[in-house]
Design an enzyme around this catalytic site. Structure first.
Site, PDB file in Angstrom:
ATOM      1  N   TYR A   1     -10.637 -14.577 119.437  1.00  0.00           N
ATOM      2  CA  TYR A   1     -10.772 -13.795 118.992  1.00  0.00           C
ATOM      3  C   TYR A   1      -9.485 -12.661 118.544  1.00  0.00           C
ATOM      4  CZ  TYR A   1     -13.217  -9.476 116.933  1.00  0.00           C
ATOM      5  OH  TYR A   1     -13.197  -8.249 116.955  1.00  0.00           O
TER       6      TYR A   1
ATOM      7  N   LYS B   1      -6.632 -10.910 116.460  1.00  0.00           N
ATOM      8  CA  LYS B   1      -6.680  -9.502 117.183  1.00  0.00           C
ATOM      9  C   LYS B   1      -5.737  -9.475 117.041  1.00  0.00           C
ATOM     10  CE  LYS B   1      -9.441  -9.200 114.536  1.00  0.00           C
ATOM     11  NZ  LYS B   1     -10.179  -8.296 113.356  1.00  0.00           N
TER      12      LYS B   1
END
Length: 332
Positions: free
Chosen positions: A192, A196
């Protein structure tokens, strides 16, 4: 800037300003992931500002319709529309863009909020890791097809560990998204945060290549640590830790959505103040030390070139847009 855990705590405990308001009469707003969490709360805030069109872009018809009905009840705004898009499917993203192109009109605000947080390798029908496709590839594809975007990033990008073999790889996106790499559970633990980081690199690379004559503002926005369904796959000790963290530090989804609204509406009369920036805590914030380093610059260029190659094969309009508008202003 090195963002420490203490800085994170201070940020989460700081008083958050009220939502920024503006008159959006005649303007068109699209919010991805608008059926839940900060996406839904952002859509509600936009609805109170009388936009000409407000499109809730959701993956699920039933959940999207429920969100649309609730938005109407909560705000009284009756011009919201539900459009379906599945970011895990490139054909769905292209169909969404095609539909908007047929409908005509100008897109004024695009909030790309949809994301998933998974620690498992799940291949999509397009043969990409689902986290990388949803959080980065499809988000970037839609931004390039629409040429407008505020991409929701995360402060987690500050804690991504990047090895030399990664930032020097000219096909870094392909490498980090292939089945062999993703099948190693150790490589998926920071997935994750990695996506980002890619969001921020995309925003910076795109902005570097935008000629000053093009009135396009694209930014990466950190909504902060909020109560969210994003972490619904957490289990075991990770879920217990997150449960305590939420109760000690998390914003509500509504509070987190205020940062998205600020990114979309602040400096409307001076858009050059917010071009290609990383926004957090209602101001421009310096990105991570890695992003600012020569190694980060190398990864930024490699990831841009690799992304354009990947998405150009998905939709030729990406290649045409890059060649026409984005190839002659590359930062040195």
């Amino acid at each position: 800037m090195q963002f420490s855990f203490w800085s994170f705590i201070v940020s989460q405990w700081s008083r958050q300003p009220p939502v920024l308001e503006a008159d959006l009469t005649g303007k068109t707003v699209i919010v991805l992931g608008a059926n839940t969490g900060i996406g839904f709360e952002a859509a509600k805030h936009f609805a109170t500002m009388n936009p000409g069109r407000l499109i809730l872009a959701c993956r699920s018809q039933s959940k999207g319709q429920a969100a649309l009905n609730k938005l109407i009840v909560d705000t009284g705004y009756s011009k919201a529309e539900l459009w379906i898009i599945d970011l895990a499917d490139f054909s769905s993203v292209k169909q969404f863009a095609d539909r908007f192109e047929r409908d005509g009109g100008r897109l004024d605000i695009l909030v790309e909020n949809a994301a998933i947080g998974s620690f498992k390798y799940i291949p999509t029908k397009d043969n990409w890791d689902i986290s990388l496709q949803v959080n980065h590839l499809s988000t970037s594809l839609l931004a390039l097809l629409f040429a407008s975007s505020n991409v929701v990033s995360s402060g987690a990008l500050h804690w991504v560990k990047i090895t030399k073999s990664v930032y020097e790889d000219p096909e870094v996106v392909k490498t980090l998204g292939n089945a062999e790499y993703c099948s190693d559970p150790k490589n998926m633990q920071g997935r994750y945060a990695l996506t980002k980081l890619f969001n921020v690199l995309f925003v910076r690379a795109l902005n570097d290549r935008l000629p000053p004559s093009i009135p396009l503002v694209v930014n990466a926005v950190n909504p902060g640590y909020c109560y969210s369904e994003l972490r619904r796959e957490f289990s075991g000790a990770r879920a217990v830790f997150d449960w305590f963290m939420e109760r000690a530090l998390a914003f509500s989804a509504e509070v987190g959505s205020r940062r998205l609204i600020w990114a979309a509406l602040s400096y409307q009369n001076a858009p050059d103040k917010l071009r290609g920036e990383y926004l957090s805590d209602f101001h421009v914030e310096e990105v991570s030390d890695f992003v600012l380093s020569p190694e980060g610059a190398k990864m930024q260029d490699h990831s841009w070139d690799d992304l354009v190659d990947i998405l150009g094969k998905v939709d030729p309009r990406v290649t045409a847009t890059v060649e026409k508008y984005l190839s002659h202003n590359t930062a040195v």
